[in-house]
Design a protein around this motif. Structure first.
Motif, mmCIF file in Angstrom:
data_model
loop_
_atom_site.group_PDB
_atom_site.id
_atom_site.type_symbol
_atom_site.label_atom_id
_atom_site.label_comp_id
_atom_site.label_asym_id
_atom_site.label_seq_id
_atom_site.Cartn_x
_atom_site.Cartn_y
_atom_site.Cartn_z
ATOM 1 N N ARG A 10 -6.813 91.716 65.175
ATOM 2 C CA ARG A 10 -6.843 90.240 65.212
ATOM 3 C C ARG A 10 -8.267 89.760 65.405
ATOM 4 N N VAL A 16 -11.647 84.130 72.142
ATOM 5 C CA VAL A 16 -10.522 83.331 71.648
ATOM 6 C C VAL A 16 -10.017 83.893 70.320
ATOM 7 N N ALA A 17 -8.717 84.162 70.238
ATOM 8 C CA ALA A 17 -8.120 84.592 68.962
ATOM 9 C C ALA A 17 -8.141 83.389 68.023
ATOM 10 N N GLU A 19 -6.443 82.600 65.572
ATOM 11 C CA GLU A 19 -5.132 82.032 65.203
ATOM 12 C C GLU A 19 -4.722 80.948 66.213
ATOM 13 N N ALA A 20 -5.201 81.068 67.455
ATOM 14 C CA ALA A 20 -4.863 80.050 68.461
ATOM 15 C C ALA A 20 -5.530 78.722 68.103
ATOM 16 N N ILE A 21 -6.731 78.802 67.555
ATOM 17 C CA ILE A 21 -7.430 77.578 67.132
ATOM 18 C C ILE A 21 -6.710 76.957 65.940
ATOM 19 N N ALA A 23 -3.611 77.244 65.174
ATOM 20 C CA ALA A 23 -2.313 76.713 65.601
ATOM 21 C C ALA A 23 -2.480 75.323 66.210
ATOM 22 N N GLU A 24 -3.567 75.126 66.936
ATOM 23 C CA GLU A 24 -3.741 73.832 67.609
ATOM 24 C C GLU A 24 -4.438 72.792 66.728
ATOM 25 N N ASP A 410 -13.843 82.242 76.702
ATOM 26 C CA ASP A 410 -12.422 82.214 76.323
ATOM 27 C C ASP A 410 -11.887 80.788 76.204
#
Ligand SMILES: *Cc1c(COP(=O)(O)O)cnc(C)c1O
Length: 429
Positions: A10, A16-17, A19-21, A23-24, A410
């Motif tokens: 990943r 910070v992954a 994908e989290a960014i 997603a938001e 993070d």
């Protein structure tokens, strides 16, 4: 070196992954790493610490005021090319006395703004511009912040291997004046009360991958500086411009230390301040553009990966045929790329064209590129997109410009919101 790394397949920006960014904030989105930005600047500072050096980060490469604030906090100055960039720098709290201003077409309004701000040097591109600066400096003396200083941009006529749109140090470009003519410019304008012409500027271009042109530029300008000094002119600084290599492919360009190893010895004990205008060598690999795969499509023998970002978001491939390493943000362990390279060949990849949704043949990010198997919905990262990425983006096809996100450890924060449809028409009457 940067802080975009795969952990267990990943992609992470620092801690910070990505994908989290996504997603938001959604996609496409520019993601910057604070640590990468700052470390690149610090490396340059350290490399030149043996001589008096001012670093002027090139705003046009990536100019979000939050990023400029980071540079201000690290003591950086700025290289600007417009009144808008001066405005950005001042908004970010930048010190105008560390601002250098280049550009062949400065307007009167822009020159007056810079006179009022009290910038370090107007980098003069022609006699006509210098005449105009002298005229405006006389006229606006009461509002100017002291006597303006100027650096003459000379053209050392050096071969600088890059795309033809990106070389600026050859005789046949619109930039600067020939080195032979420089002496005449000083004779004509070097001694006015209005403007202090007291520095030499060189900017070879951008996209080069070698130290030699910079060494050659110093070797060609030092005799000129020596001559001018012996004629009684004060030359206090040599501005070597920008264009230092950025790591578009892993370890294919000289490091800041390698550039400095060529340049610094030539300038030791010369009583000359060195100014550097690095842009992409600071910000290019401090940023990625993250996009989502919309459709996979066959066209003849070709496979197209159609993504939700277009040439309006990142125009470098269309404009300069520029290479960006492109890879899915989540991959099986065997597809974690060891290095970013044109010729990265891993078993099991497929060859695809990565293209955008815009109605132009030039709307592509990569052609015939090996990619791990991808499908609709996958996140795909365009690496080394920090320089001339967002700053060259547009609203073509009435597309909202992408947001910019800054990662610090993070945590991440949105430093520019995604544009809305209302933004698209808000100035129209
Ligand atoms: C664009 C530009 C730079 C920065 O170039 P990079 O390749 O991003 O380092 C520096 N100086 C001048 C005058 C420029 O036009």
């Amino acid at each position: 070196m940067d802080h975009f790394k795969y952990k267990k397949g990943r992609l992470f920006a620092e801690g910070v992954a990505v994908e989290a960014i996504a997603a938001e904030i959604g996609t496409p989105v520019y993601i910057y790493s604070k640590a990468t930005f700052v470390e690149h600047l610090q490396k340059i500072k350290r490399a030149y610490s043996a001589i008096d050096t001012t670093i002027c980060y090139s705003v046009k490469a990536c100019g979000n005021i939050n990023l400029l604030r980071l540079m201000v906090a690290e003591g950086s100055g700025f290289d600007i090319v417009s009144g808008g960039e001066l405005y950005r720098v001042l908004q970010a709290g930048g010190d105008p006395s560390k601002v250098v201003y280049a550009g062949v077409g400065k307007t009167d309004a822009e020159i007056i703004e810079a006179l009022k701000a009290g910038i370090a040097y107007f980098n003069i591109e022609s006699e006509a511009e210098l005449e105009n600066l002298i005229r405006l400096a006389a006229k606006h003396k009461s509002v100017s912040a002291g006597q303006p200083r100027a650096a003459l941009r000379v053209n050392p006529d050096i071969e600088y291997k890059t795309h033809e749109f990106l070389t600026t140090g050859k005789k046949e470009t619109k930039f600067g004046v020939d080195i032979e003519r420089a002496q005449k410019v000083f004779a004509d304008y070097g001694d006015t009360a209005e403007v202090k012409l007291c520095a030499i500027h060189v900017h070879l271009g951008t996209g080069g991958k070698k130290v030699d042109p910079y060494v050659e530029a110093v070797e060609k300008t030092l005799p000129l500086i020596h001559r001018l000094r012996s004629m009684g002119y004060t030359i206090e600084a040599l501005d070597l411009g920008g264009g230092y290599g950025a790591d578009y492919e892993s370890e294919t360009v000289p490091s800041a230390a390698e550039y400095a190893a060529g340049i610094v010895p030539l300038l030791k004990d010369k009583d000359l301040r060195l100014i550097l205008e690095p842009g992409k060598s600071i910000c290019a690999n401090a940023g990625i553009m993250l996009m989502r795969l919309l459709y996979v499509k066959q066209g003849g023998t070709k496979t197209f990966a159609i993504v939700d970002a277009g040439m309006n978001d990142l125009i470098r491939p269309a404009l300069y045929d520029a290479f960006h390493f492109i890879w899915p943000a989540e991959v099986a362990e065997e597809f974690v790329p060891g290095r970013r390279h044109k010729d990265l060949r891993l078993k099991g990849t497929q060859t695809v064209d990565v293209v955008g949704p815009i109605c132009e043949g030039a709307d592509f990010f990569a052609k015939d590129r090996p990619l791990p198997p991808v499908r609709r919905g996958d996140l795909i990262a365009v690496f080394t997109a920090g320089a001339y990425g967002f700053s060259m983006s547009s609203n073509y096809n009435a597309r909202c410009r992408a947001p910019e996100v800054l990662v610090d450890g993070d945590r991440f924060s949105v430093i520019r919101k995604r544009e809305t449809y209302e933004d698209l028409t808000s100035l129209e009457r």
